[in-house]
Write a protein that holds these residues in place. Structure first.
Motif, PDB file in Angstrom:
ATOM      1  N   TYR A 144      -7.727  -3.632  -7.154  1.00 37.13           N
ATOM      2  CA  TYR A 144      -7.348  -2.246  -6.869  1.00 37.13           C
ATOM      3  C   TYR A 144      -5.834  -2.162  -6.737  1.00 37.13           C
ATOM      4  CZ  TYR A 144      -6.955   2.219  -4.385  1.00 37.13           C
ATOM      5  OH  TYR A 144      -6.612   3.503  -4.016  1.00 37.13           O
ATOM      6  N   ALA A 145      -5.240  -1.144  -7.331  1.00 32.77           N
ATOM      7  CA  ALA A 145      -3.789  -0.934  -7.228  1.00 32.77           C
ATOM      8  C   ALA A 145      -3.507   0.540  -7.048  1.00 32.77           C
ATOM      9  CB  ALA A 145      -3.091  -1.454  -8.482  1.00 32.77           C
ATOM     10  N   SER A 146      -2.631   0.852  -6.097  1.00 34.70           N
ATOM     11  CA  SER A 146      -2.196   2.244  -5.939  1.00 34.70           C
ATOM     12  C   SER A 146      -0.693   2.269  -5.699  1.00 34.70           C
ATOM     13  CB  SER A 146      -2.937   2.928  -4.790  1.00 34.70           C
ATOM     14  OG  SER A 146      -2.484   2.446  -3.554  1.00 34.70           O
ATOM     15  N   ASN A 147      -0.113   3.381  -6.043  1.00 40.40           N
ATOM     16  CA  ASN A 147       1.332   3.499  -6.012  1.00 40.40           C
ATOM     17  C   ASN A 147       1.698   4.963  -5.787  1.00 40.40           C
ATOM     18  OD1 ASN A 147       4.014   3.051  -6.325  1.00 40.40           O
ATOM     19  ND2 ASN A 147       3.929   2.502  -8.486  1.00 40.40           N
ATOM     20  N   GLY A 148       2.598   5.240  -4.860  1.00 44.07           N
ATOM     21  CA  GLY A 148       2.955   6.647  -4.657  1.00 44.07           C
ATOM     22  C   GLY A 148       4.198   6.824  -3.805  1.00 44.07           C
ATOM     23  N   LEU A 181       0.702  10.363  -6.130  1.00 44.09           N
ATOM     24  CA  LEU A 181       0.248   8.976  -6.242  1.00 44.09           C
ATOM     25  C   LEU A 181      -0.677   8.776  -7.436  1.00 44.09           C
ATOM     26  CD1 LEU A 181      -2.712   8.189  -3.929  1.00 44.09           C
ATOM     27  CD2 LEU A 181      -1.641  10.426  -3.806  1.00 44.09           C
ATOM     28  N   SER A 182      -0.862   7.519  -7.772  1.00 42.47           N
ATOM     29  CA  SER A 182      -1.835   7.148  -8.796  1.00 42.47           C
ATOM     30  C   SER A 182      -2.552   5.896  -8.320  1.00 42.47           C
ATOM     31  CB  SER A 182      -1.131   6.872 -10.133  1.00 42.47           C
ATOM     32  OG  SER A 182      -0.211   5.813  -9.982  1.00 42.47           O
ATOM     33  N   HIS A 183      -3.751   5.687  -8.817  1.00 46.37           N
ATOM     34  CA  HIS A 183      -4.448   4.443  -8.476  1.00 46.37           C
ATOM     35  C   HIS A 183      -5.416   4.059  -9.584  1.00 46.37           C
ATOM     36  CE1 HIS A 183      -8.244   6.218  -6.282  1.00 46.37           C
ATOM     37  NE2 HIS A 183      -7.943   6.899  -7.347  1.00 46.37           N
ATOM     38  N   PRO A 208      -8.324   8.030  -3.107  1.00 42.44           N
ATOM     39  CA  PRO A 208      -7.415   6.888  -2.918  1.00 42.44           C
ATOM     40  C   PRO A 208      -7.632   6.244  -1.552  1.00 42.44           C
ATOM     41  CG  PRO A 208      -6.239   8.960  -2.682  1.00 42.44           C
ATOM     42  CD  PRO A 208      -7.615   9.311  -3.145  1.00 42.44           C
ATOM     43  N   PHE A 209      -7.417   4.945  -1.499  1.00 48.65           N
ATOM     44  CA  PHE A 209      -7.584   4.229  -0.237  1.00 48.65           C
ATOM     45  C   PHE A 209      -6.528   4.696   0.763  1.00 48.65           C
ATOM     46  CE2 PHE A 209      -7.373   0.096   2.213  1.00 48.65           C
ATOM     47  CZ  PHE A 209      -8.554   0.334   2.875  1.00 48.65           C
ATOM     48  N   TYR A 210      -5.298   4.765   0.316  1.00 51.17           N
ATOM     49  CA  TYR A 210      -4.214   5.309   1.133  1.00 51.17           C
ATOM     50  C   TYR A 210      -3.565   6.488   0.412  1.00 51.17           C
ATOM     51  CZ  TYR A 210      -4.070   1.033   3.993  1.00 51.17           C
ATOM     52  OH  TYR A 210      -4.379   0.001   4.832  1.00 51.17           O
ATOM     53  N   ASN A 220      -4.349   9.349 -12.303  1.00 49.46           N
ATOM     54  CA  ASN A 220      -2.906   9.559 -12.152  1.00 49.46           C
ATOM     55  C   ASN A 220      -2.637  10.980 -11.675  1.00 49.46           C
ATOM     56  OD1 ASN A 220      -2.158   6.947 -13.212  1.00 49.46           O
ATOM     57  ND2 ASN A 220      -2.855   7.743 -15.192  1.00 49.46           N
ATOM     58  N   ASP A 221      -1.399  11.207 -11.294  1.00 50.61           N
ATOM     59  CA  ASP A 221      -0.932  12.557 -10.909  1.00 50.61           C
ATOM     60  C   ASP A 221      -1.767  13.192  -9.809  1.00 50.61           C
ATOM     61  OD1 ASP A 221       1.088  12.433 -12.801  1.00 50.61           O
ATOM     62  OD2 ASP A 221      -0.258  13.126 -14.381  1.00 50.61           O
TER      63      ASP A 221
END
Lengths: 227, 184
Positions: free
Chosen positions: A87-91, A125-127, A193-195, A150-151
């Motif tokens: 799992y990967a998330s980014n924001g 964020l996106s994940h 999203p997780f976070y 995304n978005d």
């Protein structure tokens, strides 16, 4: 994004207007960084949250505040008895608002604060995840699943309470407790999203959390801002 | 006299200790997963009243893949039972058996996967949409209490058994019926 740009521009415009009028009352620009994210990274290498805060000094005990941060979370498991997943998330996130100082007992030269404040928070964020397997001994283990979103966007209102102490001249240490109310999400119809960066767990409509900040007060009247 | 500045610093130190001690995720996987089971409590019809009861001789099983059966509960006595829903299909079927008489519950739920914690990984979030059930033998009716399976509630449904003395020894083909509950 246009809304975000407008809000940032609006805040700076209002702040600069106010300061030009009441510059004699304003003394310091506070710049601080949150320590909770880096400390949490020590315990959890998959988690990285960096946040900076600027408050624009006192306007009759109100401190206009801008907070900006980023969150990355990457988790890979292969030997979990329950489930496997990557799992990967980014924001990124931005909070705009103010603090109000209720502390009136500072001695001469001290600059300690007991704060209550309000923020409007927004995050993008996106994940994505793959290799998701959910084990089930009764109905059967799922086949491998994956997704990508995304978005995604989120907005929330945040109530802040805390203290900030000037340890030595201009060096501050602060703690706040925050109560966040999620008011709107966009693009999260699938897996949540997780976070949510700047907010907390994505599956909750109400979150409580802390910041622990170290900061420095810059005396901007000496930097030529005075009109 | 207490120095206010020192008091604030002490509060900072205490808050830091609280923060460090709260870093661990206190949830265990078992607790998180058990929240996502369907919970059914039991009641018995008595004339016009519905009375909470603890029936005996309850068996619940499911036909997996059409032929293999999985027994969830066998001849048990309980006021409330929990049931995992299928992660592979939108339908989960449970057969209630009391004294060789059977009725069937068929739950239809939409599914979304969700990362519930870094240690426990993904699990399925269920949203109940429909319940089909027969009331040929032992079931009188099903009462919806809470349709959100993911909530930590005491019960999602109340299964009302027929009044004692009215349960047939055998199924009357003319009385076979199927009921449906639809949830928003």
């Amino acid at each position: 994004m246009r809304t975000l740009s407008f809000l940032v521009a609006f805040t700076f415009l209002i702040s600069s207007q106010l300061y030009s009028q009441v510059v004699q009352q304003t003394k310091k620009l506070g710049i601080s960084f949150d320590l909770v994210g880096p400390i949490k990274t020590v315990f959890d290498k998959d988690y990285l949250n960096l946040e900076g805060q600027i408050n624009f000094g006192s306007l009759r005990n109100f401190y206009p505040t801008v907070e900006y941060g980023m969150l990355k979370y990457n988790k890979k498991t292969t030997d979990n008895l329950k489930n496997n997943y990557n799992y990967a998330s980014n924001g990124n996130y931005l909070r705009l608002g103010f603090d109000y100082n209720t502390f009136k007992k500072n001695l001469q030269g001290e600059n300690n604060l007991v704060l209550f404040g309000l923020r409007y928070g927004m995050a993008t964020l996106s994940h994505n995840a793959d290799n998701i397997i959910i084990r089930d001994t009764i109905w059967g283990t799922t086949p491998q699943m994956k997704f990508s979103q995304n978005d995604m966007k989120a907005n929330w209102i945040e109530i802040v309470g805390g203290i900030k102490v000037e340890l030595i001249k201009n060096l501050t240490l602060g703690w706040t407790m925050r109560l966040d109310f999620l008011i709107n999400t966009n693009g999260m119809a699938g897996t949540k999203p997780f976070y949510i960066p700047g907010y907390g767990r994505g599956n909750k409509n109400l979150t409580i959390w802390y910041t622990y900040t170290i900061g420095y007060n810059v005396n901007f009247t000496k930097m030529g801002f005075k009109k | 006299m207490v120095n206010v500045r020192e008091l604030l610093i002490a509060i900072l130190q205490m808050s830091f200790i609280i923060f460090i001690s709260s870093c661990d995720d206190i949830n265990t996987c078992g607790e998180l997963y058990s929240d996502r089971k369907l919970k059914i409590a039991f009641a018995q019809k008595s004339k016009s009243l519905i009375i909470d009861s603890i029936p005996s001789g309850l068996s619940f099983y499911s036909l997996l893949n059409g032929d293999t059966s999985y027994i969830f509960y066998d001849d048990t006595v309980s006021a409330r039972l929990t049931f995992p829903l299928s992660q592979l299909s939108d339908t989960s079927e449970f057969v209630l058996k009391i004294n060789k008489l059977t009725d069937t519950l068929l739950f239809i739920a939409s599914r979304k996967i969700e990362l519930i914690s870094s240690d426990c990984g993904f699990n399925t979030k269920f949203t109940l949409q429909k319940l089909y059930y027969t009331n040929n033998t032992t079931i009188d009716t099903m009462i919806l209490i809470e349709s959100d399976v993911n909530k930590d509630v005491d019960k999602n449904f109340k299964l009302v058994l027929k009044q004692k003395g009215t349960i047939p020894d055998t199924i009357n083909p003319d009385a076979i019926g199927k009921n449906v509950l639809v949830f928003d």
